[in-house]
Scaffold this motif. Structure first.
Motif, PDB file in Angstrom:
ATOM      1  N   VAL A 352      -4.619  -7.150  18.749  1.00  0.00           N
ATOM      2  CA  VAL A 352      -5.737  -8.042  18.405  1.00  0.00           C
ATOM      3  C   VAL A 352      -6.896  -7.835  19.374  1.00  0.00           C
ATOM      4  O   VAL A 352      -8.063  -7.737  18.964  1.00  0.00           O
ATOM      5  CB  VAL A 352      -5.264  -9.507  18.415  1.00  0.00           C
ATOM      6  N   ILE A 353      -6.599  -7.759  20.656  1.00  0.00           N
ATOM      7  CA  ILE A 353      -7.659  -7.508  21.638  1.00  0.00           C
ATOM      8  C   ILE A 353      -8.301  -6.147  21.392  1.00  0.00           C
ATOM      9  O   ILE A 353      -9.529  -5.989  21.512  1.00  0.00           O
ATOM     10  CB  ILE A 353      -7.086  -7.603  23.058  1.00  0.00           C
ATOM     11  N   GLY A 354      -7.500  -5.147  21.029  1.00  0.00           N
ATOM     12  CA  GLY A 354      -8.039  -3.825  20.739  1.00  0.00           C
ATOM     13  C   GLY A 354      -8.990  -3.837  19.547  1.00  0.00           C
ATOM     14  O   GLY A 354      -9.998  -3.114  19.544  1.00  0.00           O
ATOM     15  N   LEU A 355      -8.698  -4.661  18.527  1.00  0.00           N
ATOM     16  CA  LEU A 355      -9.594  -4.756  17.376  1.00  0.00           C
ATOM     17  C   LEU A 355     -10.943  -5.358  17.776  1.00  0.00           C
ATOM     18  O   LEU A 355     -11.996  -4.935  17.289  1.00  0.00           O
ATOM     19  CB  LEU A 355      -8.936  -5.579  16.271  1.00  0.00           C
ATOM     20  N   PHE A 356     -10.915  -6.341  18.655  1.00  0.00           N
ATOM     21  CA  PHE A 356     -12.178  -6.912  19.129  1.00  0.00           C
ATOM     22  C   PHE A 356     -12.936  -5.912  20.005  1.00  0.00           C
ATOM     23  O   PHE A 356     -14.176  -5.868  19.970  1.00  0.00           O
ATOM     24  CB  PHE A 356     -11.921  -8.206  19.898  1.00  0.00           C
TER      25      PHE A 356
END
Length: 486
Positions: A352-356
């Motif tokens: 999820v952090i990587g998508l942001f």
């Protein structure tokens, strides 16, 4: 030789007159005598090319083609990394809202879809809005910037009307006008403020660095929105709006000295105005959440326990233990990242952090390659808003910041937040359809004119001479993206 051959001009054409009315005047000889003093000056290749273009004969068809080119926009496919990040985050959000709210909805309302059902409807509507905004030329937003900003401020004022608001947790954040669904005006104000600031800053140009011409008007625009959201009270959204506005102000070319002075003045102003009792208590809890584990520190401790139970791979979808058997407040909203970490572990939370991070990278790339200053500032504002809000939400869950009621974009439950976030993503995609990319092949065809395609880039672009902190077209060779026109 006949008489016609001895004439200095073709037969049947009137001989041009001299300035004094006498015949035999030759314009070419006059030009040669006028330019005789300029012959010793060096001529650059760019000047030689401009001179050749100016002296080239222009046919009616060429003139018509040039006139049509002024109105034509070179568009290509949107940045699929933005689309991928947004759709993936929204899909994860719907899945996690259902996982974190199904049992609670069944116990309280006898309906497992009571919370995720409206989220799916808002998500489908948001995708439609995003696709429409992506196909629309984002420059039309300049016409709607002033009315949209006025409407957003009016909605923020209506929140304080007792018959129109809904108080949740001691904060009047929701506007309820039957038969319309409840909306959160602060979410609308975020996008409206970004559009209006981008329009105003692009028009202001290099004058944005002055105190009277830049700083004072900027404060007059931003402070009303910030003050109204703070008055609700909604400290988390206030911080997001403030940081987003000042980020745009910095990129537009504001003075660092003035920005530092404004930051210090704002901090002193908050201390003088004073924080509410519960806000001061949250700061104390942030310092030591275990001082009151069943009271003010309950949210923070349960979020950390949920993350700890997830481990590396997580407990699995729908297998949340609700932080060791204890109820996790706002599990489908403010603390949904804790449920993601529990059910999908460190891998899922990192994804999820990587998508942001991908969304932030693509947004910054779009801003750097935008064809005009308005589009660049608009992309900066949208990217800063979404990424800063995501950072604050995750930082609250992992106890890096005090608890604030702020959602995780595209993931947390909330119709207004999801719809406005999709609209912002659509605007970002619209800007990405007209970006200019660096030419990859240095030995490209010199006859290729794609690098000189029309842009609306103003003279304020460039980091020098109090211009914007955005690269100008003269700093590098540009070419259109190698994809089809839309």
């Amino acid at each position: 030789m006949d008489l016609a051959g001895r004439l200095p001009f073709p037969l049947g054409r009137r001989q041009p007159e001299r300035p004094n009315g006498r015949m035999g005047y030759k314009p070419g000889a006059a030009r040669r005598s006028a330019n005789r003093g300029r012959a010793a000056m060096p001529v650059t290749p760019a000047a030689r090319e401009r001179r050749s273009r100016a002296t080239a004969p222009a046919t009616p068809r060429t003139a018509a083609r040039q006139g049509a080119d002024v109105l034509r926009r070179e568009r290509h496919q949107a940045d699929y990394s933005i689309l991928l990040a947004v759709v993936a985050l929204a899909a994860i959000g719907i899945l996690m809202v259902f996982s974190s709210s199904a049992m609670r909805s069944y116990i309280e309302r006898d309906d497992t879809l009571a919370i995720v059902g409206p989220q799916i409807v808002w998500g489908a509507l948001g995708i439609v809005v995003m696709l429409l905004a992506m196909r629309l030329d984002y420059r039309w937003l300049r016409l709607a910037s002033v009315p949209a900003f006025a409407i957003a401020v009016a909605l923020l004022v209506l929140v304080f009307v007792p018959g129109l608001n809904r108080v949740v947790g001691g904060s009047a954040r929701w506007l309820v006008v039957a038969p319309l669904p409840a909306v959160h005006p602060a979410e609308i104000a975020k996008l409206a403020l970004i559009i209006y600031l981008a329009h105003w800053m692009a028009n202001r140009g290099k004058r944005i660095g002055g105190f009277r011409s830049g700083t004072i008007p900027f404060l007059l625009i931003a402070i009303p929105v910030i003050a109204l959201v703070y008055k609700e009270p909604d400290l988390g959204t206030t911080v997001v709006i403030t940081l987003t506005a000042f980020t745009m102000f910095f990129v537009a070319g504001a003075s660092l000295l003035q920005l530092g002075a404004l930051g210090g003045a704002g901090f002193v102003g908050v201390l003088l105005i004073g924080l509410r009792d519960y806000q001061i208590e949250r700061i104390r809890t942030f310092i030591d959440p275990w001082a009151d584990p069943l009271g003010t520190g309950f949210h923070t401790i349960q979020g950390l326990l949920a993350l700890g139970l997830g481990g590396i791979l997580g407990t699995g979808l729908g297998e949340s233990k609700l932080a060791g058997g204890l109820y996790l407040p706002n599990a489908w909203n403010d603390f949904i990242f804790a449920i993601i970490g529990e059910e999908f572990g460190f891998i899922g939370a990192g994804a999820v952090i990587g998508l942001f991070v991908l969304l932030g990278y693509a947004g910054i790339r779009t801003a750097l390659r935008a064809p005009d200053t308005f589009g660049a500032l608009l992309a900066v504002g949208i990217t800063a808003w979404l990424c800063l809000q995501a950072f604050i939400n995750v930082a609250v869950v992992v106890a890096l910041l005090p608890v604030t009621g702020i959602t995780l974009p595209f993931i947390s439950a909330g119709g207004s937040s999801l719809l406005v976030s999709f609209a912002a993503a659509g605007v970002l995609l619209s800007i990405s359809r007209e970006t200019l990319e660096r030419r990859g092949d240095a030995a490209a065809d010199p006859a290729d004119t794609s690098a000189s395609r029309r842009t609306d880039e103003a003279a304020d672009r460039g980091r020098g001479h109090r211009g914007t902190h955005l690269p100008g077209a003269r700093r590098r060779e540009l070419a259109a993206s190698p994809s089809r026109r839309a």
